[in-house]
Motif scaffolding. Structure first.
Motif, PDB file in Angstrom:
ATOM      1  N   ILE A  96      63.673  70.670  60.629  1.00 23.57           N
ATOM      2  CA  ILE A  96      63.189  69.351  60.218  1.00 23.57           C
ATOM      3  C   ILE A  96      61.824  69.131  60.851  1.00 23.57           C
ATOM      4  CG2 ILE A  96      63.495  66.852  60.412  1.00 23.57           C
ATOM      5  CD1 ILE A  96      66.474  67.280  60.265  1.00 23.57           C
ATOM      6  N   GLU A  97      60.835  68.862  60.007  1.00 20.32           N
ATOM      7  CA  GLU A  97      59.511  68.487  60.481  1.00 20.32           C
ATOM      8  C   GLU A  97      59.519  66.973  60.660  1.00 20.32           C
ATOM      9  OE1 GLU A  97      56.287  67.921  61.968  1.00 20.32           O
ATOM     10  OE2 GLU A  97      56.491  70.057  61.468  1.00 20.32           O
ATOM     11  N   LEU A  98      59.529  66.513  61.913  1.00 18.59           N
ATOM     12  CA  LEU A  98      59.649  65.082  62.204  1.00 18.59           C
ATOM     13  C   LEU A  98      58.489  64.274  61.645  1.00 18.59           C
ATOM     14  CD1 LEU A  98      61.016  65.259  65.856  1.00 18.59           C
ATOM     15  CD2 LEU A  98      62.289  64.759  63.754  1.00 18.59           C
ATOM     16  N   SER A  99      57.314  64.849  61.598  1.00 16.46           N
ATOM     17  CA  SER A  99      56.155  64.161  61.050  1.00 16.46           C
ATOM     18  C   SER A  99      56.368  63.861  59.559  1.00 16.46           C
ATOM     19  CB  SER A  99      54.911  65.018  61.259  1.00 16.46           C
ATOM     20  OG  SER A  99      53.750  64.335  60.903  1.00 16.46           O
ATOM     21  N   TYR A 100      56.855  64.832  58.803  1.00 14.38           N
ATOM     22  CA  TYR A 100      57.140  64.615  57.379  1.00 14.38           C
ATOM     23  C   TYR A 100      58.256  63.589  57.200  1.00 14.38           C
ATOM     24  CZ  TYR A 100      54.579  68.969  56.288  1.00 14.38           C
ATOM     25  OH  TYR A 100      53.641  69.951  56.155  1.00 14.38           O
ATOM     26  N   LEU A 101      59.277  63.665  58.033  1.00 17.80           N
ATOM     27  CA  LEU A 101      60.398  62.733  57.933  1.00 17.80           C
ATOM     28  C   LEU A 101      59.912  61.302  58.158  1.00 17.80           C
ATOM     29  CD1 LEU A 101      63.395  62.066  57.647  1.00 17.80           C
ATOM     30  CD2 LEU A 101      63.722  62.803  60.019  1.00 17.80           C
ATOM     31  N   ALA A 102      59.095  61.085  59.178  1.00 13.53           N
ATOM     32  CA  ALA A 102      58.556  59.752  59.444  1.00 13.53           C
ATOM     33  C   ALA A 102      57.707  59.263  58.270  1.00 13.53           C
ATOM     34  CB  ALA A 102      57.737  59.764  60.736  1.00 13.53           C
ATOM     35  N   CYS A 103      56.899  60.137  57.692  1.00 16.96           N
ATOM     36  CA  CYS A 103      56.057  59.758  56.549  1.00 16.96           C
ATOM     37  C   CYS A 103      56.900  59.365  55.345  1.00 16.96           C
ATOM     38  CB  CYS A 103      55.141  60.908  56.158  1.00 16.96           C
ATOM     39  SG  CYS A 103      53.860  61.237  57.339  1.00 16.96           S
ATOM     40  N   CYS A 104      57.972  60.080  55.116  1.00 16.33           N
ATOM     41  CA  CYS A 104      58.843  59.775  53.976  1.00 16.33           C
ATOM     42  C   CYS A 104      59.524  58.425  54.152  1.00 16.33           C
ATOM     43  CB  CYS A 104      59.905  60.863  53.813  1.00 16.33           C
ATOM     44  SG  CYS A 104      59.272  62.428  53.225  1.00 16.33           S
ATOM     45  N   ILE A 105      59.913  58.115  55.355  1.00 18.45           N
ATOM     46  CA  ILE A 105      60.619  56.862  55.638  1.00 18.45           C
ATOM     47  C   ILE A 105      59.658  55.693  55.711  1.00 18.45           C
ATOM     48  CG2 ILE A 105      61.902  55.634  57.451  1.00 18.45           C
ATOM     49  CD1 ILE A 105      63.230  58.363  58.076  1.00 18.45           C
ATOM     50  N   ASP A 106      58.492  55.903  56.257  1.00 15.73           N
ATOM     51  CA  ASP A 106      57.582  54.832  56.625  1.00 15.73           C
ATOM     52  C   ASP A 106      56.158  55.165  56.192  1.00 15.73           C
ATOM     53  OD1 ASP A 106      56.771  52.481  57.823  1.00 15.73           O
ATOM     54  OD2 ASP A 106      57.176  53.133  59.873  1.00 15.73           O
ATOM     55  N   GLY A 107      55.973  55.431  54.898  1.00 14.33           N
ATOM     56  CA  GLY A 107      54.685  55.878  54.372  1.00 14.33           C
ATOM     57  C   GLY A 107      53.552  54.899  54.559  1.00 14.33           C
ATOM     58  N   THR A 108      53.844  53.602  54.597  1.00 17.61           N
ATOM     59  CA  THR A 108      52.760  52.631  54.785  1.00 17.61           C
ATOM     60  C   THR A 108      52.197  52.684  56.203  1.00 17.61           C
ATOM     61  OG1 THR A 108      54.372  50.899  55.293  1.00 17.61           O
ATOM     62  CG2 THR A 108      53.615  51.051  53.013  1.00 17.61           C
ATOM     63  N   ARG A 109      53.020  53.065  57.165  1.00 16.56           N
ATOM     64  CA  ARG A 109      52.547  53.179  58.546  1.00 16.56           C
ATOM     65  C   ARG A 109      51.705  54.437  58.732  1.00 16.56           C
ATOM     66  NH1 ARG A 109      56.192  52.665  63.935  1.00 16.56           N
ATOM     67  NH2 ARG A 109      56.439  50.625  63.020  1.00 16.56           N
ATOM     68  N   TRP A 110      52.020  55.483  57.974  1.00 15.94           N
ATOM     69  CA  TRP A 110      51.375  56.788  58.153  1.00 15.94           C
ATOM     70  C   TRP A 110      50.692  57.250  56.862  1.00 15.94           C
ATOM     71  CZ3 TRP A 110      51.739  57.189  63.144  1.00 15.94           C
ATOM     72  CH2 TRP A 110      52.890  56.791  63.814  1.00 15.94           C
ATOM     73  N   PRO A 111      49.742  56.493  56.300  1.00 14.01           N
ATOM     74  CA  PRO A 111      49.109  56.929  55.050  1.00 14.01           C
ATOM     75  C   PRO A 111      48.332  58.230  55.240  1.00 14.01           C
ATOM     76  CG  PRO A 111      47.908  55.077  55.990  1.00 14.01           C
ATOM     77  CD  PRO A 111      49.157  55.266  56.828  1.00 14.01           C
TER      78      PRO A 111
END
Length: 150
Positions: free
Chosen positions: A40-55
């Motif tokens: 699991i790439e945690l950076s990708y997981l965070a982006c998928c869940i919270d895309g507005t925070r990590w554009p």
């Protein structure tokens, strides 16, 4: 060691971190011909869940310290580790450094996976296997290209 190879190859055990495709598991195959499943790439997981925070973060990974700060409301600093031989028996300092890196990643991964489950997020956006040094989404067939764009 054979137990480590079994661990890395076991699809029921999740291996999570930041920039693990680009560095760690690809290098592990290059150096030791070991494939790794259930990454699991945690950076990708965070982006998928919270895309507005990590554009735009799929193009540039988010560091573990920033992810921990954002989701666990605490600061995280590994400190500096001088270059050393990680293949030898680990010193107490090396063990502490590794644990200081692993524990926040575990806590972060657990929380993000709960969020992913709640929103029914497709796991292929953030999970992969590294087979013969190449990324594979499902099963053991490597992808022709490493590019990731959900």
């Amino acid at each position: 060691p054979s137990k480590l190879i079994e661990f890395l190859d076991d699809e029921s055990i999740i291996k999570a971190g930041v920039n693990i495709l680009g560095n760690f598991f690809s290098n592990l195959y290059r150096d030791f011909a070991v494939s790794t499943c259930s990454c699991i790439e945690l950076s990708y997981l965070a982006c998928c869940i919270d895309g507005t925070r990590w554009p735009g973060a799929f193009k540039q990974l988010i560091g573990l310290a920033r992810l921990v700060s954002a989701y666990e409301s605490c600061s995280f600093s590994k400190g500096k580790m001088p270059l050393s031989n990680w293949e030898a028996k680990l010193t107490a300092i090396q063990q502490h450094y590794a644990a200081n890196d692993a524990h926040p990643g575990f806590v972060l991964c657990t929380g993000l996976l709960e969020c992913a489950k709640d929103i029914k997020l497709e796991s292929s956006y953030y999970t992969f296997n590294v087979i013969k040094g190449a990324r594979a989404l499902h099963g053991r067939q490597p992808l022709a290209e490493h590019k990731f764009e959900p």
